[in-house]
Design an enzyme around this catalytic site. Structure first.
Site, mmCIF file in Angstrom:
data_model
loop_
_atom_site.group_PDB
_atom_site.id
_atom_site.type_symbol
_atom_site.label_atom_id
_atom_site.label_comp_id
_atom_site.label_asym_id
_atom_site.label_seq_id
_atom_site.Cartn_x
_atom_site.Cartn_y
_atom_site.Cartn_z
ATOM 1 N N SER A 1 44.998 47.442 36.834
ATOM 2 C CA SER A 1 45.892 46.781 35.881
ATOM 3 C C SER A 1 47.304 47.224 36.232
ATOM 4 O O SER A 1 47.480 48.221 36.948
ATOM 5 C CB SER A 1 45.543 47.243 34.456
ATOM 6 O OG SER A 1 46.544 46.858 33.530
ATOM 7 N N TYR B 1 43.997 53.903 28.318
ATOM 8 C CA TYR B 1 43.811 52.864 29.352
ATOM 9 C C TYR B 1 44.546 53.275 30.628
ATOM 10 O O TYR B 1 44.044 53.079 31.734
ATOM 11 C CB TYR B 1 44.349 51.550 28.790
ATOM 12 C CG TYR B 1 44.025 50.284 29.571
ATOM 13 C CD1 TYR B 1 42.719 49.850 29.757
ATOM 14 C CD2 TYR B 1 45.057 49.484 30.071
ATOM 15 C CE1 TYR B 1 42.448 48.661 30.441
ATOM 16 C CE2 TYR B 1 44.796 48.297 30.750
ATOM 17 C CZ TYR B 1 43.486 47.893 30.932
ATOM 18 O OH TYR B 1 43.217 46.719 31.595
HETATM 19 N N1 LIG Z 1 43.322 40.187 30.419
HETATM 20 C C1 LIG Z 1 44.311 40.984 30.785
HETATM 21 O O1 LIG Z 1 45.475 40.794 30.401
HETATM 22 C C2 LIG Z 1 44.035 42.109 31.747
HETATM 23 C C3 LIG Z 1 45.133 42.709 32.403
HETATM 24 C C4 LIG Z 1 44.887 43.726 33.310
HETATM 25 C C5 LIG Z 1 43.599 44.128 33.589
HETATM 26 N N2 LIG Z 1 42.547 43.531 32.929
HETATM 27 C C6 LIG Z 1 41.202 43.981 33.292
HETATM 28 O O2 LIG Z 1 40.390 42.837 33.581
HETATM 29 C C7 LIG Z 1 39.026 43.137 33.235
HETATM 30 C C8 LIG Z 1 38.529 42.219 32.126
HETATM 31 O O3 LIG Z 1 38.670 40.940 32.486
HETATM 32 P P1 LIG Z 1 39.113 39.725 31.583
HETATM 33 O O4 LIG Z 1 40.463 39.903 31.024
HETATM 34 O O5 LIG Z 1 38.839 38.612 32.502
HETATM 35 O O6 LIG Z 1 38.152 39.841 30.305
HETATM 36 P P2 LIG Z 1 37.303 38.825 29.416
HETATM 37 O O7 LIG Z 1 37.530 39.248 28.030
HETATM 38 O O8 LIG Z 1 37.596 37.393 29.767
HETATM 39 O O9 LIG Z 1 35.809 39.129 29.896
HETATM 40 C C9 LIG Z 1 35.241 40.376 29.803
HETATM 41 C C10 LIG Z 1 33.769 40.232 30.117
HETATM 42 O O10 LIG Z 1 33.229 41.550 30.244
HETATM 43 C C11 LIG Z 1 31.952 41.554 29.679
HETATM 44 N N3 LIG Z 1 31.587 42.916 29.310
HETATM 45 C C12 LIG Z 1 32.174 43.672 28.355
HETATM 46 N N4 LIG Z 1 31.562 44.863 28.270
HETATM 47 C C13 LIG Z 1 30.572 44.870 29.196
HETATM 48 C C14 LIG Z 1 29.581 45.808 29.564
HETATM 49 N N5 LIG Z 1 29.485 47.001 28.940
HETATM 50 N N6 LIG Z 1 28.713 45.500 30.545
HETATM 51 C C15 LIG Z 1 28.787 44.281 31.156
HETATM 52 N N7 LIG Z 1 29.704 43.345 30.842
HETATM 53 C C16 LIG Z 1 30.595 43.636 29.868
HETATM 54 C C17 LIG Z 1 32.084 40.637 28.471
HETATM 55 O O11 LIG Z 1 30.820 40.180 28.000
HETATM 56 C C18 LIG Z 1 32.984 39.534 29.008
HETATM 57 O O12 LIG Z 1 32.233 38.453 29.540
HETATM 58 C C19 LIG Z 1 39.022 44.560 32.750
HETATM 59 O O13 LIG Z 1 38.769 45.445 33.823
HETATM 60 C C20 LIG Z 1 40.443 44.720 32.219
HETATM 61 O O14 LIG Z 1 40.808 46.063 32.109
HETATM 62 C C21 LIG Z 1 42.739 42.546 32.021
#
Ligand SMILES: NC(=O)c1ccc[n+]([C@@H]2O[C@H](COP(=O)([O-])OP(=O)(O)OC[C@H]3O[C@@H](n4cnc5c(N)ncnc54)[C@H](O)[C@@H]3O)[C@@H](O)[C@H]2O)c1
Length: 259
Positions: A141, A154
């Site tokens: 991130s 985080y």
């Molecule tokens: N969205 C943002 O702004 C952002 C920015 C930087 C980094 N991230 C990182 O991106 C990743 C998340 O991606 P996203 O934003 O596409 O999220 P999202 O909310 O679209 O999807 C997250 C998915 O993770 C799954 N999940 C949650 N806990 C789980 C577990 N214990 N085991 C298996 N699956 C699990 C959920 O069911 C969901 O389908 C994370 O690593 C997050 O730290 C997100």
């Protein structure tokens, strides 16, 4: 096709960036294991891929379980006949609170963001080696590159992911195993709403997660949040042979926020 004949795993692949990535990688020729806690949503992604002529399996479970985090490698390799790449995309915002922090929330954030991806990686390394190399990608991130006043926990987790990437890159490069991270800025997914709505987070009176998401988008030079496909595009490059000499990189995909 940029991932022709490759076999890969995408975690957290039922939603957001992971979903975009899984669909895109399959369209580029990869056989993809769609791993997620939400089995129904994962099955929908698998259906979308196979309906378009691609190859995918759904693996549903909780990646905080070491057994599951390991098992996804065994099941993918035995189903498709090997493993060439893993996008360790799973993660969680963790608590915003510092004073009054519930340490169970801290442990959960470390387990999912750091431990689970290392467990999967440990299992994946022999499979990649058996294919003569491969590519590991992690989702850090911008919070793995710079401090956030609302997300110190985080920060610990995502700086940890970047550290893991750099160490692994130096350790396994000689085996043709490349290890990189993608560092998204604010990206339009369900997790972003969770992130900004946490207690002690950035949600001042009168703001909703939706208004704040728009404002946060205005904090980078491009003046908007990212779309999940924009992160998946960077992931595709880093996983593909086009990035054959890119190793140990933590690539910001943030509209210039950390420039
Ligand atoms: N969205 C943002 O702004 C952002 C920015 C930087 C980094 N991230 C990182 O991106 C990743 C998340 O991606 P996203 O934003 O596409 O999220 P999202 O909310 O679209 O999807 C997250 C998915 O993770 C799954 N999940 C949650 N806990 C789980 C577990 N214990 N085991 C298996 N699956 C699990 C959920 O069911 C969901 O389908 C994370 O690593 C997050 O730290 C997100």
């Amino acid at each position: 096709m940029r991932l022709a004949n490759k076999i890969g795993i995408v975690t957290a692949a039922a939603s957001g960036m992971g979903r975009e990535g899984a669909i895109r990688f399959a369209a580029e020729g990869a056989s993809v294991a769609v791993v997620d806690l939400d089995g129904y949503a994962a099955a929908a992604v698998v259906h979308r891929i196979t309906a378009a002529g691609g190859k995918a399996i759904g693996l549903s479970g909780d990646l905080t379980s070491d057994d599951f985090a390991r098992d996804i490698v065994r099941r993918t390799a035995s189903h498709f006949g090997g493993l060439d790449f893993v996008w360790n995309h799973v993660g969680t915002p963790g608590p915003a609170l510092i004073e009054g922090l519930d340490w169970k929330d801290f442990d959960f954030a470390m387990n999912l963001n750091v431990r689970s991806v290392l467990v999967t990686t440990e299992a994946a390394l022999p499979e990649l080696r058996a294919r003569g190399g491969g590519s590991l990608l992690f989702t850090a991130s911008t919070s793995g590159l710079q401090g956030s006043p609302y997300s110190p926990v985080y920060n610990i987790a995502k700086f940890g992911v970047v550290g893991l990437v750099k160490g692994l890159a130096k350790r396994y490069g000689h085996e043709n195993i490349r290890v990189n991270a993608v560092c998204p800025g604010t990206t339009d997914t369900p997790m972003l709403r969770v992130f900004v709505a946490r207690p002690d987070s950035q949600l001042p009176p009168g703001e909703t997660p939706e208004t704040l998401v728009v404002k946060r988008g205005g904090l980078n030079p491009m003046g908007r949040v990212a779309q999940p496909a924009e992160i998946a595009n960077a992931a595709l490059f880093l996983l593909s042979d086009e990035a054959s000499f890119v190793n140990g990189v933590a690539l910001p995909v943030d509209g210039g926020a950390t420039a």
